[in-house]
Design an enzyme around this catalytic site. Structure first.
Site, PDB file in Angstrom:
ATOM      1  N   HIS A  53       4.147  -8.633   3.890  1.00  0.00           N
ATOM      2  CA  HIS A  53       5.058  -8.979   2.485  1.00  0.00           C
ATOM      3  C   HIS A  53       6.295  -9.570   3.010  1.00  0.00           C
ATOM      4  O   HIS A  53       6.644  -9.546   4.153  1.00  0.00           O
ATOM      5  CB  HIS A  53       5.477  -7.431   2.140  1.00  0.00           C
ATOM      6  CG  HIS A  53       6.131  -7.419   1.014  1.00  0.00           C
ATOM      7  ND1 HIS A  53       7.622  -7.667   0.608  1.00  0.00           N
ATOM      8  CD2 HIS A  53       5.748  -7.155  -0.486  1.00  0.00           C
ATOM      9  CE1 HIS A  53       7.788  -7.607  -0.637  1.00  0.00           C
ATOM     10  NE2 HIS A  53       6.663  -7.214  -1.241  1.00  0.00           N
ATOM     11  N   LYS A  55       7.551   3.716  -4.841  1.00  0.00           N
ATOM     12  CA  LYS A  55       5.869   3.443  -4.753  1.00  0.00           C
ATOM     13  C   LYS A  55       5.177   4.840  -4.484  1.00  0.00           C
ATOM     14  O   LYS A  55       4.142   4.984  -4.264  1.00  0.00           O
ATOM     15  CB  LYS A  55       5.737   2.579  -3.903  1.00  0.00           C
ATOM     16  CG  LYS A  55       6.130   0.998  -4.056  1.00  0.00           C
ATOM     17  CD  LYS A  55       5.880   0.102  -2.921  1.00  0.00           C
ATOM     18  CE  LYS A  55       6.622  -1.236  -3.039  1.00  0.00           C
ATOM     19  NZ  LYS A  55       6.273  -2.245  -3.944  1.00  0.00           N
ATOM     20  N   GLN A  85       2.864   0.554   1.383  1.00  0.00           N
ATOM     21  CA  GLN A  85       1.669   0.739   0.445  1.00  0.00           C
ATOM     22  C   GLN A  85       0.831   1.797   0.927  1.00  0.00           C
ATOM     23  O   GLN A  85      -0.172   1.984   0.628  1.00  0.00           O
ATOM     24  CB  GLN A  85       0.931  -0.377   0.390  1.00  0.00           C
ATOM     25  CG  GLN A  85       1.605  -1.737  -0.268  1.00  0.00           C
ATOM     26  CD  GLN A  85       1.670  -1.328  -1.789  1.00  0.00           C
ATOM     27  OE1 GLN A  85       1.287  -0.496  -2.456  1.00  0.00           O
ATOM     28  NE2 GLN A  85       2.810  -2.326  -2.408  1.00  0.00           N
TER      29      GLN A  85
HETATM   30  N1  PLP Z   1       6.124  -4.097   2.161  1.00  0.00           N
HETATM   31  C1  PLP Z   1       5.039  -3.966   1.215  1.00  0.00           C
HETATM   32  C2  PLP Z   1       3.865  -3.960   2.002  1.00  0.00           C
HETATM   33  C3  PLP Z   1       5.348  -3.798  -0.052  1.00  0.00           C
HETATM   34  O1  PLP Z   1       4.216  -3.922  -0.928  1.00  0.00           O
HETATM   35  C4  PLP Z   1       6.668  -3.991  -0.534  1.00  0.00           C
HETATM   36  C5  PLP Z   1       6.773  -4.051  -2.117  1.00  0.00           C
HETATM   37  O2  PLP Z   1       5.881  -4.159  -2.893  1.00  0.00           O
HETATM   38  C6  PLP Z   1       7.651  -3.860   0.156  1.00  0.00           C
HETATM   39  C7  PLP Z   1       7.413  -4.145   1.545  1.00  0.00           C
HETATM   40  C8  PLP Z   1       9.083  -4.106  -0.201  1.00  0.00           C
HETATM   41  O3  PLP Z   1       9.292  -2.725  -0.994  1.00  0.00           O
HETATM   42  P1  PLP Z   1      10.580  -2.529  -1.656  1.00  0.00           P
HETATM   43  O4  PLP Z   1      10.804  -3.695  -2.573  1.00  0.00           O
HETATM   44  O5  PLP Z   1      10.430  -1.181  -2.279  1.00  0.00           O
HETATM   45  O6  PLP Z   1      11.710  -2.401  -0.676  1.00  0.00           O
END
Ligand code: PLP
Length: 406
Positions: free
Chosen positions: A123, A226, A203
């Site tokens: 991500h 999440k 995730q």
């Molecule tokens: N890493 C992964 C694999 C994610 O799916 C997400 C959000 O979709 C994030 C990091 C970032 O999470 P956040 O926006 O809650 O900080």
């Protein structure tokens, strides 16, 4: 015991609404999950009955909220089986947790020419902070490749290590493909070369039982929202030895032991990394979400979600011209796809009008889309409150999309 889904759904008031006159089908759980009433009520109760800034007051309310906040830390510690509660740092979410490590670890350990290993399926939250660090320090990113099924090629990873490798940062579960990565093996490979590992667990904590001591990861990051908890709260787990070594990420109240104009002595863990007023109310809400999940049972959740994924895969793949992206052997409940010749955005828009919430686009993993040579996908991501009947609604919806777009 199998989950009683109809009973569970009653705990989530948002699910019983209609959208455009149709019952809501919420399949955007990888983006954020819905909140059980217990979490909503706990937050409301905290504001109504004992809101007061933590750690600083001697009065009753402050003591009560401080106690609830520290209890939340203990709940998180138990949830992921950290050795010490002070290895749990509350942050705003996965993104902030990773930025904290990229900054503080980077300040302490990264020099010009050093190397950081990531994977193709990260991500942007587990890519851009490291890239920023590399720019600051003139260091270099190296990327573990993946195969066409969306699985990391671990033999190729072996070739990436050099004496300059300083950290490995990988996602446990891909948010755009659903791949479950063999993180224990990855951690072992890195540790054999004395390289620490950060796991992006945004995730995974909501789908699998986590034991950070058994995994032996050095850092572990996730978000409350999440995990059926509130937004604006997240967790960074770090091994004590690293958290003690690396400098604070932000300066301010609470993170200090003693301040003069000449020098500041920082507070002990975990407060060294929690500058300013913490988001204590949402931390308290997160602890209730974790209690809720553990009462249902993470194994039961995982089994049911797997059943949903299998049902979706067998039913939706009967649709002609539906292409699935992410065919890893081990997958979580993420179903990414395209209808041949139809833009993902059009599919999402039409499904929305039918009351079905899916996500479309690159899912903050543009390098994955570049690898697949597509602009994006439609992503249906399932949670334990979803049903097979809802997948049937999606199936009918997709037939409608095809009919309208043909
Ligand atoms: N890493 C992964 C694999 C994610 O799916 C997400 C959000 O979709 C994030 C990091 C970032 O999470 P956040 O926006 O809650 O900080």
């Amino acid at each position: 015991m199998p989950l009683d889904i109809l009973k569970i759904r009653k705990d989530f008031p948002i699910l019983s609404q209609q959208v455009y006159g149709k019952p809501l089908v919420y399949f955007d759980n990888a983006a954020t999950t819905q909140k059980p009433l217990k979490v909503i009520d706990t937050i409301s109760e905290a504001y109504k009955m004992y809101n007061s800034n933590i750690h600083r007051g001697v009065h009753h309310l402050s003591e009560k909220s401080s106690e609830a906040y520290e209890n939340a830390r203990a709940v998180v510690q138990k949830f992921i089986n950290a050795k010490f509660s002070y290895e749990i740092i509350f942050t705003r979410g996965t993104t902030e947790s990773i930025n904290l490590v990229a900054f503080s670890f980077g300040e302490r350990y990264i020099r010009e020419g050093d190397e950081i290993i990531l994977s193709t399926m990260e991500h942007h939250s587990n890519l851009v902070p490291w890239q920023m660090l590399c720019e600051r320090k003139k260091a270099k990113l190296k990327v573990i490749p993946m195969n066409a099924n969306g699985e990391l090629i671990l033999d190729e990873m072996d070739k990436l290590f050099t004496p300059k490798t300083k950290i490995v940062a990988v996602t446990h579960i891909s948010n755009s493909l659903g791949t479950i990565n063999p993180i224990k093996e990855i951690i072992k490979k890195a540790h054999d070369r004395k390289v620490p590992v950060l796991i992006d667990a945004a995730q995974s904590v909501q789908h699998t039982k986590i034991d950070v001591q058994d995994l032996d990861c050095d850092f572990f990051a996730f978000s409350g929202h999440k995990l059926y908890g509130p937004t604006g709260i997240g967790v960074l787990y770090g091994k004590e030895e690293y958290l003690n070594e690396i400098p604070p990420y932000q300066g301010g109240g609470d993170m200090i032991h003693h301040v003069t104009f000449e020098k500041t002595v920082y507070n002990k863990l975990p407060f060294k990394f929690e500058a300013g007023t913490a988001n204590y109310i949402d931390a308290i809400g997160l602890a209730v979400a974790i209690d809720y999940l553990t009462t249902l049972g993470i194994y039961e959740i995982a089994m049911y979600e797997h059943e949903l994924l299998q049902y979706a895969a067998s039913k939706l793949q009967t649709i002609e011209d539906l292409i699935v992206y992410g065919n890893a052997k081990y997958k979580s409940s993420v179903f990414s796809f395209l209808l041949k010749g139809i833009h993902h955005y059009d599919t999402g828009m039409i499904l929305d009008k039918l009351g079905i919430a899916v996500r479309t686009g690159s899912h903050c993993t543009q390098p994955v889309m570049d690898f697949l040579k597509i602009p994006g996908t439609v992503r249906a991501s399932f949670a334990f409150y979803n049903t097979k009947e809802e997948i049937d609604v999606l199936y009918e919806g997709l037939l409608k999309v095809k009919q309208m777009m043909s």
